[in-house]
Design an enzyme around this catalytic site. Sequence first.
Site, PDB file in Angstrom:
ATOM      1  N   SER A 148     -13.331  23.510  16.746  1.00 43.46           N
ATOM      2  CA  SER A 148     -12.860  24.793  15.956  1.00 43.46           C
ATOM      3  C   SER A 148     -14.406  25.592  15.418  1.00 43.46           C
ATOM      4  CB  SER A 148     -11.955  24.463  15.136  1.00 43.46           C
ATOM      5  OG  SER A 148     -11.207  25.917  14.526  1.00 43.46           O
ATOM      6  N   ASP A 224      -2.194  24.827  20.617  1.00 38.91           N
ATOM      7  CA  ASP A 224      -2.765  24.850  19.588  1.00 38.91           C
ATOM      8  C   ASP A 224      -2.451  26.326  18.739  1.00 38.91           C
ATOM      9  OD1 ASP A 224      -5.087  25.899  17.947  1.00 38.91           O
ATOM     10  OD2 ASP A 224      -6.442  24.840  18.912  1.00 38.91           O
ATOM     11  N   HIS A 257      -3.892  21.568  17.467  1.00 30.14           N
ATOM     12  CA  HIS A 257      -5.433  21.791  16.865  1.00 30.14           C
ATOM     13  C   HIS A 257      -5.614  20.534  16.202  1.00 30.14           C
ATOM     14  CE1 HIS A 257      -8.663  24.750  16.186  1.00 30.14           C
ATOM     15  NE2 HIS A 257      -8.507  24.529  14.779  1.00 30.14           N
TER      16      HIS A 257
HETATM   17  N1  LIG Z   1      -6.319  24.361   5.865  1.00 32.99           N
HETATM   18  C1  LIG Z   1      -5.492  25.066   7.146  1.00 32.99           C
HETATM   19  C2  LIG Z   1      -5.946  24.378   8.479  1.00 32.99           C
HETATM   20  C3  LIG Z   1      -7.192  24.321   8.618  1.00 32.99           C
HETATM   21  C4  LIG Z   1      -7.446  23.580   9.884  1.00 32.99           C
HETATM   22  O1  LIG Z   1      -6.610  23.241  10.732  1.00 32.99           O
HETATM   23  N2  LIG Z   1      -8.740  22.770   9.785  1.00 32.99           N
HETATM   24  C5  LIG Z   1      -9.065  22.066  11.160  1.00 32.99           C
HETATM   25  C6  LIG Z   1     -10.258  22.423  11.433  1.00 32.99           C
HETATM   26  S1  LIG Z   1     -10.243  24.233  11.842  1.00 32.99           S
HETATM   27  C7  LIG Z   1      -9.155  20.657  10.647  1.00 32.99           C
HETATM   28  O2  LIG Z   1     -10.097  19.732  11.205  1.00 32.99           O
HETATM   29  N3  LIG Z   1      -8.927  20.206   9.255  1.00 32.99           N
HETATM   30  C8  LIG Z   1      -8.908  19.107   8.935  1.00 32.99           C
HETATM   31  C9  LIG Z   1      -8.144  17.929   9.106  1.00 32.99           C
HETATM   32  O3  LIG Z   1      -7.245  17.771  10.158  1.00 32.99           O
HETATM   33  O4  LIG Z   1      -8.576  16.627   8.964  1.00 32.99           O
HETATM   34  C10 LIG Z   1      -4.127  24.688   6.850  1.00 32.99           C
HETATM   35  O5  LIG Z   1      -3.869  23.822   6.027  1.00 32.99           O
HETATM   36  O6  LIG Z   1      -3.136  25.195   7.585  1.00 32.99           O
END
Ligand SMILES: N[C@@H](CCC(=O)N[C@@H](CS)C(=O)NCC(=O)O)C(=O)O
Length: 277
Positions: A148, A224, A257
């Site tokens: 991402s 995604d 995603h």
């Molecule tokens: N914080 C956002 C999502 C953010 C998100 O999806 N971040 C991805 C990278 S863009 C990630 O790797 N999040 C941390 C995880 O899944 O451990 C939500 O809660 O909707």
Amino acid sequence: MEQVSENRCFGGRQLRFKHESSSTNIPMHFSVFLPSSAETAKVPALFWLSGLTCTDENFVQKAGAQRYAEEFGMALIAPDTSPRGESVADDPDGGWDFGLGAGFYVDATEAPFAANYQMYSYISRELPELIKNHFPVDPRRFSISGHSMGGHGALTIAIKHPKLFRSVSAFAPICAPSQCPWGQKALTGYLGSDQATWREYDTCALVTDRGCDFQLLVDQGSSDQFLLEQLQPDLLQKACLDAEVDLTLRIRDGYDHSYFYIASFIGEHIRFHAESI
Ligand SMILES: N[C@@H](CCC(=O)N[C@@H](CS)C(=O)NCC(=O)O)C(=O)O
């Protein structure tokens, strides 16, 4: 540099460190996996750049990459996604897509972010040098990947540093930050509103402006939730076609995603890097 943890993992060692960064002017954490083969020889290293809201630990704890890194004899280097601390500026609106956990791998020029948000220099200069000097790695065999926002970081940094990083791949990268809401917010905040300065940090613009004479491996889940609005692999496909850049775009049917998706394909990426360098 201070070691803050160590765990045995798949026959190798998962380590975590804290150090004073001269780029971000604040202590930074990073994680390192060393395969067992690093006990007797210098090994190649894959740098992994994580996405929005992540620290250096999400990838380490969720992707299951150590199993493949042990198999292919590769170190894994996972930095944090932004400077952190009481004194570090954050999103004034409290958003999770800018500020802490969202450094976007740029060198900020705008106050108050410029004081600490120098993640481009940190990843492309300071950290590789530190890793080379303190760990049993072969600096001629560094690769870079990410997810991402981190996919954007990996692609832009690899295109600009082809001698440092010998192969690159990305999971669900933000392909054209100048043309999506996450990117426009971050680039305005860190670099200001003159969009000419954004091109240095936009994969599609870099491909158009500079070209690229090595393969870009990009992976993307078809389900995604950020695909159409934020990630825009179609724009990268067009830019690569026009600039005759070798793009391999793998669409994964039904994957989202999350780290469930990354865990499903990280083995393929580690094999790709091991065979490319
Ligand atoms: N914080 C956002 C999502 C953010 C998100 O999806 N971040 C991805 C990278 S863009 C990630 O790797 N999040 C941390 C995880 O899944 O451990 C939500 O809660 O909707």
